[in-house]
Design an enzyme around this catalytic site. Structure first.
Site, PDB file in Angstrom:
ATOM      1  N   TRP A  61       0.840  -1.199   0.000  1.00 17.30           N
ATOM      2  CA  TRP A  61       0.000   0.000   0.000  1.00 17.30           C
ATOM      3  C   TRP A  61       0.871   1.242   0.000  1.00 17.30           C
ATOM      4  O   TRP A  61       2.069   1.173   0.293  1.00 17.30           O
ATOM      5  CB  TRP A  61      -1.026  -0.008   1.136  1.00 17.30           C
ATOM      6  CG  TRP A  61      -0.514  -0.172   2.563  1.00 17.30           C
ATOM      7  CD1 TRP A  61       0.671  -0.710   2.960  1.00 17.30           C
ATOM      8  CD2 TRP A  61      -1.214   0.187   3.757  1.00 17.30           C
ATOM      9  NE1 TRP A  61       0.762  -0.715   4.327  1.00 17.30           N
ATOM     10  CE2 TRP A  61      -0.387  -0.161   4.843  1.00 17.30           C
ATOM     11  CE3 TRP A  61      -2.445   0.763   4.003  1.00 17.30           C
ATOM     12  CZ2 TRP A  61      -0.769   0.060   6.178  1.00 17.30           C
ATOM     13  CZ3 TRP A  61      -2.814   0.978   5.332  1.00 17.30           C
ATOM     14  CH2 TRP A  61      -1.985   0.626   6.389  1.00 17.30           C
ATOM     15  N   ASN A  62       0.238   2.352  -0.393  1.00 18.31           N
ATOM     16  CA  ASN A  62       0.956   3.622  -0.530  1.00 18.31           C
ATOM     17  C   ASN A  62       0.196   4.741   0.146  1.00 18.31           C
ATOM     18  O   ASN A  62      -1.032   4.668   0.276  1.00 18.31           O
ATOM     19  CB  ASN A  62       1.073   4.004  -2.014  1.00 18.31           C
ATOM     20  CG  ASN A  62       1.813   2.978  -2.828  1.00 18.31           C
ATOM     21  OD1 ASN A  62       3.006   2.778  -2.653  1.00 18.31           O
ATOM     22  ND2 ASN A  62       1.101   2.306  -3.720  1.00 18.31           N
ATOM     23  N   HIS A  69      -6.280  19.885  -7.514  1.00 17.34           N
ATOM     24  CA  HIS A  69      -6.463  20.251  -8.924  1.00 17.34           C
ATOM     25  C   HIS A  69      -5.390  19.600  -9.787  1.00 17.34           C
ATOM     26  O   HIS A  69      -4.800  20.234 -10.651  1.00 17.34           O
ATOM     27  CB  HIS A  69      -6.485  21.781  -9.072  1.00 17.34           C
ATOM     28  CG  HIS A  69      -7.595  22.412  -8.277  1.00 17.34           C
ATOM     29  ND1 HIS A  69      -8.742  22.899  -8.855  1.00 17.34           N
ATOM     30  CD2 HIS A  69      -7.748  22.583  -6.935  1.00 17.34           C
ATOM     31  CE1 HIS A  69      -9.554  23.362  -7.903  1.00 17.34           C
ATOM     32  NE2 HIS A  69      -8.967  23.184  -6.730  1.00 17.34           N
ATOM     33  N   HIS A  73      -9.930  16.701 -12.861  1.00 13.40           N
ATOM     34  CA  HIS A  73     -10.405  17.096 -11.542  1.00 13.40           C
ATOM     35  C   HIS A  73     -11.655  17.957 -11.613  1.00 13.40           C
ATOM     36  O   HIS A  73     -12.056  18.422 -12.674  1.00 13.40           O
ATOM     37  CB  HIS A  73      -9.293  17.786 -10.739  1.00 13.40           C
ATOM     38  CG  HIS A  73      -8.904  19.131 -11.268  1.00 13.40           C
ATOM     39  ND1 HIS A  73      -7.889  19.308 -12.166  1.00 13.40           N
ATOM     40  CD2 HIS A  73      -9.403  20.372 -11.032  1.00 13.40           C
ATOM     41  CE1 HIS A  73      -7.776  20.595 -12.454  1.00 13.40           C
ATOM     42  NE2 HIS A  73      -8.694  21.265 -11.777  1.00 13.40           N
ATOM     43  N   ASP A  75     -13.731  21.252 -10.112  1.00 16.43           N
ATOM     44  CA  ASP A  75     -13.642  22.560  -9.450  1.00 16.43           C
ATOM     45  C   ASP A  75     -14.952  22.819  -8.704  1.00 16.43           C
ATOM     46  O   ASP A  75     -16.019  22.875  -9.332  1.00 16.43           O
ATOM     47  CB  ASP A  75     -13.474  23.690 -10.471  1.00 16.43           C
ATOM     48  CG  ASP A  75     -12.075  23.787 -11.072  1.00 16.43           C
ATOM     49  OD1 ASP A  75     -11.158  23.089 -10.607  1.00 16.43           O
ATOM     50  OD2 ASP A  75     -11.919  24.586 -12.017  1.00 16.43           O
ATOM     51  N   HIS A  79     -13.644  27.224  -4.906  1.00 15.87           N
ATOM     52  CA  HIS A  79     -12.306  27.360  -5.506  1.00 15.87           C
ATOM     53  C   HIS A  79     -11.995  28.814  -5.860  1.00 15.87           C
ATOM     54  O   HIS A  79     -10.847  29.237  -5.803  1.00 15.87           O
ATOM     55  CB  HIS A  79     -12.225  26.472  -6.748  1.00 15.87           C
ATOM     56  CG  HIS A  79     -10.955  26.561  -7.517  1.00 15.87           C
ATOM     57  ND1 HIS A  79      -9.711  26.575  -6.923  1.00 15.87           N
ATOM     58  CD2 HIS A  79     -10.723  26.620  -8.862  1.00 15.87           C
ATOM     59  CE1 HIS A  79      -8.773  26.641  -7.859  1.00 15.87           C
ATOM     60  NE2 HIS A  79      -9.357  26.683  -9.029  1.00 15.87           N
ATOM     61  N   HIS A 207     -13.827  30.719 -14.419  1.00 16.37           N
ATOM     62  CA  HIS A 207     -13.780  30.479 -12.973  1.00 16.37           C
ATOM     63  C   HIS A 207     -14.641  31.507 -12.241  1.00 16.37           C
ATOM     64  O   HIS A 207     -15.461  31.157 -11.388  1.00 16.37           O
ATOM     65  CB  HIS A 207     -12.336  30.557 -12.465  1.00 16.37           C
ATOM     66  CG  HIS A 207     -11.501  29.365 -12.784  1.00 16.37           C
ATOM     67  ND1 HIS A 207     -10.837  29.217 -13.977  1.00 16.37           N
ATOM     68  CD2 HIS A 207     -11.218  28.262 -12.056  1.00 16.37           C
ATOM     69  CE1 HIS A 207     -10.173  28.059 -13.970  1.00 16.37           C
ATOM     70  NE2 HIS A 207     -10.389  27.465 -12.813  1.00 16.37           N
TER      71      HIS A 207
HETATM   72 MN    MN Z   1      -9.083  23.411 -11.076  1.00 10.39          MN
END
Ligand code: MN
Length: 258
Positions: A61-62, A69, A73, A75, A79, A207
């Site tokens: 495992w990690n 982002h 992904h 938003d 954001h 945005h």
């Molecule tokens: Mn973004």
């Protein structure tokens, strides 16, 4: 047959195809690069905890390191400063995470002009052919940029004047936020705004307008070429990070094949 049994059968028979719109996550997955003095996100990475060894003899495992982002992904409204009093990524209603999608293909225009900006008239023209944008759904903006996603340099496409990637005009961003029936925009580029959008008035209009209106963004989508202009259903699953401004997301599209 019950509806969900029909869906499962259709997926099994490939009458409904599942198309993965997600970039793989690895250290070379492209990430946005903001100029000084702005802070930047980190690339994705794994830190091994154990791998069938003295640290854990039967298990591998990690830990992961990632920005919210990084890669494909989501938003969330919070954001952007215009959405600062709106929801974080954990508050996105689950009904928004399964929604219809319209796919608008401007890959030819973006190939001819890396700074191509989508205009309201482009969308209205598309609507005369394909009908209105879906109520409560996504506008997926195809630019062909996914073909560059194996290379950070090609994906960001920056020169001495900054990045050059397609986006949305100021007027179109406002229209999408205030008048269009969609819950958000999905793009193939590193962010929902054009590479040159730092110089727009206002800067980063996609945005500012969409997140300010409580709408959403999806970035670094792939394989939009495999989707029809209308009729696909998107399943987007951001992690419910409390206080999060976004999240890496697995995005799948259901497409009915005749
Ligand atoms: Mn973004």
């Amino acid at each position: 047959m019950p509806l969900l049994d029909q869906l499962v059968a259709a997926i099994k028979s490939a009458a409904v195809e599942v198309v993965d719109l997600t970039a793989v996550l690895e250290p070379s997955t492209p990430i946005i690069q903001l100029p000084a003095p702005f802070a930047n996100t980190i690339p994705f990475s794994l830190q091994e905890i154990s791998r069938y060894d003295e640290r854990g003899p039967a298990w591998y495992w990690n830990n992961i390191s990632t920005g919210e982002h990084t890669g494909t992904h989501f938003d969330a409204p919070v954001h952007w400063i215009t959405g600062r009093d709106r929801g974080d990524v954990a508050t996105v209603p689950v009904t928004a995470l399964i929604a219809p999608a319209a796919v608008l293909d401007f890959s030819a225009q973006a190939a001819a002009n890396h700074d191509f900006l989508l205009q309201v008239d482009d969308i209205k023209q598309w609507e005369t052919v394909h009908g209105p944008l879906p109520e409560g759904g996504w506008l997926l903006y195809r630019t062909g940029w996914d073909s560059r996603s194996a290379s950070q340099r090609e994906f960001l496409n920056a020169n001495e004047t900054g990045p050059h990637t397609p986006g949305v005009s100021v007027e179109c961003a406002r229209w999408l936020a205030e008048e269009a029936p969609v819950i958000g925009i999905g793009v193939e580029t590193v962010g929902t705004d054009a590479g040159t959008a730092h110089s727009f008035d206002p800067p980063f209009p996609c945005h500012a307008a969409l997140l300010g209106a409580g709408k959403f963004g999806l970035t670094q989508l792939q394989n939009l070429a495999a989707l029809p202009p209308t009729g696909a259903v998107l399943i987007a699953g951001p992690l419910p990070i409390v206080g999060g401004s976004g999240s890496p997301v697995r995005v799948l599209a259901l497409v009915e094949r005749s």
